[in-house]
Scaffold this active site. Structure first.
Site, short mmCIF file in Angstrom:
data_model
loop_
_atom_site.label_atom_id
_atom_site.label_comp_id
_atom_site.label_asym_id
_atom_site.label_seq_id
_atom_site.Cartn_x
_atom_site.Cartn_y
_atom_site.Cartn_z
N CYS A 138 -17.87 161.53 -12.38
CA CYS A 138 -18.06 160.61 -13.26
C CYS A 138 -17.34 159.24 -13.10
CB CYS A 138 -18.10 161.10 -14.78
SG CYS A 138 -16.52 161.60 -15.16
N HIS A 148 -9.49 136.46 -13.68
CA HIS A 148 -10.41 135.40 -13.93
C HIS A 148 -11.41 135.16 -13.03
CE1 HIS A 148 -8.33 133.41 -17.40
NE2 HIS A 148 -9.54 133.71 -17.75
N ASP A 168 -9.04 158.21 -13.01
CA ASP A 168 -7.81 158.52 -13.33
C ASP A 168 -7.29 159.41 -12.11
OD1 ASP A 168 -6.90 157.36 -15.60
OD2 ASP A 168 -8.44 158.25 -16.67
N GLU A 223 -8.89 165.00 -13.95
CA GLU A 223 -8.36 163.60 -13.59
C GLU A 223 -6.85 163.76 -13.41
OE1 GLU A 223 -10.57 160.88 -16.84
OE2 GLU A 223 -9.42 162.47 -18.00
C1 PEP Z 1 -12.21 158.47 -14.98
O1 PEP Z 1 -10.95 158.30 -15.23
O2 PEP Z 1 -12.75 158.49 -13.92
C2 PEP Z 1 -13.32 158.38 -16.01
C3 PEP Z 1 -14.55 158.61 -15.84
O3 PEP Z 1 -12.59 158.40 -17.33
P1 PEP Z 1 -12.36 156.57 -17.86
O4 PEP Z 1 -12.63 155.81 -16.80
O5 PEP Z 1 -12.99 156.59 -19.16
O6 PEP Z 1 -10.81 156.79 -18.02
MG MG Z 2 -10.32 158.73 -17.20
#
Ligand code: PEP
Ligand code: MG
Length: 950
Positions: free
Chosen positions: A882, A575, A835, A811
């Protein structure tokens, strides 16, 4: 909530009669280790009291309350009798859902079952299923109803525009856990639309966990705006609610909504007519409205001369017929929840009163007043002092979870729960009761004074505290404890603790959180009894340091003075974090107990970017931080001005900066913020926004929208990435012990190749000749990539799209380790650091206590990134990042130095990330990356970067 495993389902049974079937059911519970022998008898006993036949071929045998001692573990066994068994009440049963329950957990099952049997054809499918997973999937579909209740109505908002109202309404939905911050961002980026009659609507399907509707009403008149609805849509859950709202508008009664009390408003939008007679009663049955009392209530409703309807006061759903057993059970009403009966016409008053009376009478069960749950465990007095923990060291960074961006320097105000010392017992009950009465009176006066001096939401919450204080049951429960020899303090605290625990046990998360308010009120009275003052925050700017911030605490925050929030507990989704983000206050959470030992007034640097707190900084660090605060403000301004220019380092090296999107409608905004393409389209959000898998045309339209907005900029689309933390309603995954290590990402997608094929086809068709990059999520090795690529190749042979590249997300560590073998076959890699970090460090990315350590700047993660880049570049492939790490200011030079070619970040971050790259030199970044790779922990990496970059 109970979850089902396939070994709980036994198919294709045969029974000689209902007794045989029931015996088999009892044996299944015993053999499954859920119950002891005696429980089988109890199933018969219970059946003799009344039939457990529920409807549509389902019966739910369970033991009597007295037989609970035979239950070893709460659980279920499902027995399917395809030929059917004649039940003792004459009905035919095809599925026995046999329950061993230690508490009222079976209410969840009942609730789910009533929704199952309400759906056409499902009971037949259950009877005919030939795979346990199919049965589980059919039963696992939890009902989704849009939430609209007292907590989603926010009155007296000091706003002057529809956008401000939208921000408040969306923040409320965020606080309630219905939506995440991408929803907030989406709402803030869109224009509310006029519904007419001075009402406005803003809506989004991005980041919606639970469909919900919030209503924000302005404190003082705003021209043309009586209120704004904020809709979080997902599936069909919100449709009925929206229809009812439109109904009210069609009657021309929209404007009056803003003048109604909260209760009348809820009633109007629940579909209750203004002329209906209503009666409100709280459920006091120990185990809520389970099958037996529900049956009795339904009987009373059927005896009324007119139709009676019933709803949960806090549910937000339409009232249901009180004469329908499945509908009444489907309410899932628990002890403590309020029901509202309504009826219209002659005799309506008498009918609703009869219903209320029956419920008050317990419907055949003994009912205890609230606050006296028989299973209330002895309370741990929460007012006892904590074990002393030493304060954190001066000028030493304390690592925690970055929860809300921004930086601040200010003295701390530590909100410590006050310590109360009192005698547990007293021999003069009359005197104790009068002391308690005075302390309650005093608390009322204090609250009235505070309400007079505040406004808006703060006043509302304090009025709620006043209301809690005037609950006669609290004083009565305390009085009873005093009669038994407790002191006023001990008696009062016992009453508060028991009531708070009952509140905590409620299924509704927000109602459960009211327990914190009850304790808050309780402490106020206790403070008066013990002569202990509640802490008052200083009147100069400060950083609030607290154990955790509850909703009411935040409502009381003076945003003019609170420069930052630092909490001992909680994760990025707590929260405190969510509220801080919505208030735009920098916050760091989960910093550990030691911060509670900080002295009030000690100066603290709070770094919401990096998730750090530094108490008593030395003068150099302080000066550096002040500089970076000023720098950041300046950088943001400059960055925005040059957002359309490329990000090229001082020594001429270009890094592309693209945007992460969950909604193709935002592609235009991303371009407007300087994004050079979309680096990650989380296509699962498009799937989540539909009640079933979107068909080819729907998907083409979605993707085309992004391509059209991007012009010739590339779009990197990730194929459907569901499972794990992102369940898809219409693609149920059997419960797994470790969903993050289970069927998610490409593993799940490959179980339904036709879905993946349609998605790829839609992407290729939407792209035409525009640059499309497709990547597969959660790939672990080249075999998985080939399985997915085979589908791609099939489609590509049919749909010509000249500018397409195929890649994988990195990942899973195995993928980085084997990057050379993959690089041979792919066109690019995109590193999902969220990930990759979770799987490399074996820390759940959402873990409330550990996620602070899930740092993508850990050298182990960086080493994997280096391997990936090296393998890709050796084959002339490009690499993007990403995950969230891409916008971390400390990580940008490291990733650049490691040779990452593209960073994909949230649209809002694009200008800033570009600007940060422009200030780097590739040579220096390379040297820096080499150095950090020699270190052993994330903390060492951050410390070195701190030194080098400031
Ligand atoms: C990640 O795992 O860094 C990623 C970009 O995918 P998501 O956050 O959607 O799992
Ligand atoms: Mg991911």
């Amino acid at each position: 909530m109970l979850t089902l495993q396939s070994d709980a389902v036994s198919l294709n049974r045969h029974a000689e009669g209902w007794r045989d079937a029931l015996e088999q059911a009892g044996r299944a519970l015993v053999d499954g280790g859920l119950a002891e022998q005696g429980y089988g008898e109890a199933l018969f006993e219970r059946e003799q009291q009344s039939s457990t036949w529920l409807g549509n071929g389902i019966a739910i045998p369970h033991g009597t309350p007295a037989s609970r001692d035979y239950v070893k573990t709460t659980g279920l066994r499902l027995l399917q009798f395809p030929q059917g068994v004649e039940w003792h009440d004459g009905n035919r049963v095809h599925l026995l859902v046999t329950i061993a329950a230690q508490s009222d957990e079976h209410l969840d099952i009942l609730r789910r079952l009533t929704h199952v049997i309400d759906r056409e054809g499902v009971a037949e499918k259950l009877a005919a299923a030939d795979d346990p997973e199919e049965v589980i999937a059919l039963l696992s579909k939890a009902p989704v109803e849009a939430r609209f209740d007292g907590d989603t109505i926010i009155s007296k908002v000091p706003a002057r525009s529809t956008l401000e109202l939208a921000a408040v309404a969306a923040s409320r939905l965020n606080q309630l856990g219905c939506v995440d911050t991408t929803f907030l961002a989406d709402v803030l980026a869109s224009e509310p639309v006029a519904l007419g009659q001075q009402l406005w609507l803003t809506r989004s399907a991005t980041g919606v966990a639970t469909p919900a509707l919030a209503l924000a009403l302005p404190e003082s008149p705003v021209e043309g705006v009586a209120g704004l609805f904020c809709l979080a849509e997902s599936g069909d859950g919100h449709r009925a609610l929206l229809d009812r709202l439109i109904g009210v508008l069609e009657e021309g009664r929209g404007e009056e909504l803003s003048r109604l009390s909260r209760e009348a408003l809820l009633s109007r939008l629940s579909g209750e007519s203004a002329s209906a007679e209503t009666a409100k009663v709280r459920v006091r049955n120990a185990h809520g409205l389970h099958a037996r009392p529900a049956k009795q209530l339904v009987q009373v409703a059927r005896n009324q001369p007119l139709a009676v309807r019933v709803r949960l006061a806090d549910g937000g759903a339409e009232p249901v017929s009180a004469a329908s057993l499945t509908k009444v059970i489907g309410l899932g009403a628990r002890r403590g929840q309020m029901l509202i009966f309504s009826a219209e016409g002659d005799g309506a008053r008498e009918a609703v009163d009869a219903m209320a009376e029956a419920l008050r009478g317990g419907l055949g069960e003994e009912v205890a007043p609230l606050g006296e749950t028989s299973d209330a465990r002895p309370s741990r007095n929460r007012t006892t002092p904590r074990e002393p923990v030493p304060a954190p060291q001066a000028d030493t960074p304390l690592a925690a979870v970055p929860a809300s961006p921004g930086m601040a320097i200010a003295p701390v105000f530590v909100m410590r729960p006050p310590e109360f010392h009192y005698e547990e017992t007293a021999a003069d009950p009359a005197r104790q009761k009068s002391r308690l009465g005075e302390a309650i009176g005093e608390a009322n006066t204090q609250l009235a004074g505070m309400i007079a001096g505040s406004g808006g939401e703060v006043a509302e919450i304090l009025s709620m505290h006043e209301e809690m204080l005037s609950d006669p049951e609290l004083e009565q429960a305390a009085g009873e404890a005093i009669d038994e020899g407790a002191s006023a303090e001990a008696g009062w605290w016992r009453a508060i603790d028991v009531a708070a625990r009952a509140q905590e046990a409620l299924a509704d998360r927000l109602l459960a959180e009211r327990a914190a308010d009850l304790r808050d009120v309780g402490r106020r009275v206790l403070g008066n009894l013990c002569g202990v003052q509640m802490p008052d925050p200083p009147d100069h700017p400060y950083i609030l340091v607290t154990d955790d911030v509850g909703p009411s605490d935040v409502a009381r925050l003076d945003t003019q003075r609170v420069r930052g929030i630092l909490t001992a507990r909680g994760g990025a989704t707590s929260h405190s974090a969510i509220l801080a983000r919505s208030l735009g206050i920098p916050a760091v959470v989960g910093a550990g107990e030691s911060i509670m030992a900080l002295e009030n007034g000690v100066e603290l640097i709070l770094d919401g970017e990096r998730g750090r707190a530094i108490p008593a900084p030395n003068s150099e660090r302080r000066a550096r931080t002040e500089l970076s605060i000023r720098e950041r403000e300046k950088l943001e301004r400059e960055a925005f001005e040059v957002r359309f220019e490329q990000a090229v380092t001082e020594d001429g090296h270009r890094v592309e900066v693209a945007a992460n999107l969950g909604n193709t409608a935002h592609a235009e905004d991303a371009v407007e913020r300087g994004a050079e393409g979309v680096g990650l389209l989380r296509t699962e959000f498009i799937f989540m926004a539909h009640p079933e898998a979107p068909d080819l045309d729907t998907q083409i339209a979605e993707y085309r929208r992004a391509f059209d907005a991007l012009g010739d900029r590339p779009l990197v689309a990730r194929t459907l990435d569901v499972g794990g933390d992102k369940p898809l309603d219409y693609w149920p995954v059997p419960p797994e012990d470790n969903p993050f290590l289970g069927l998610r990402g490409i593993r799940l997608a490959l179980t339904r190749p036709e879905v993946l094929e349609t998605q790829i086809r839609a992407l290729l068709m939407a792209a035409e000749s525009r640059p499309l990059r497709i990547m597969f999520p959660m790939v672990k090795d080249v075999e998985e990539f080939h399985a997915a690529k085979a589908i791609f190749d099939r489609v590509q042979a049919e749909v010509a799209a000249p500018d397409v590249q195929l890649g994988v997300m990195i990942e899973v560590p195995s993928c980085a380790l084997l990057a050379p073998s993959l690089a041979e076959h792919v066109d690019f890699f995109s590193i999902g650091t969220n990930d990759l970090t979770q799987y490399t460090l074996a820390i759940d990315r959402g873990h409330s206590r550990l996620s602070a350590q899930a740092d993508g700047l850990h050298p182990a993660v960086l080493a994997l990134i280096r391997m990936t880049v090296a393998a890709a570049h050796a084959r002339g492939r490009w690499v993007g990042v990403c995950g969230e790490l891409g916008s971390d200011p400390q990580a940008i030079p490291v990733l650049t130095g490691l040779g990452v070619d593209e960073l994909s970040v949230s649209s809002r971050q694009v200008p800033l990330v570009k600007q940060r790259i422009r200030r780097l030199s590739l040579d220096r970044s390379r040297a820096l990356a080499e150095r950090v790779l020699t270190l052993s922990t994330a903390a060492e990496v951050r410390a070195l970067l701190e030194e080098e970059l400031t």
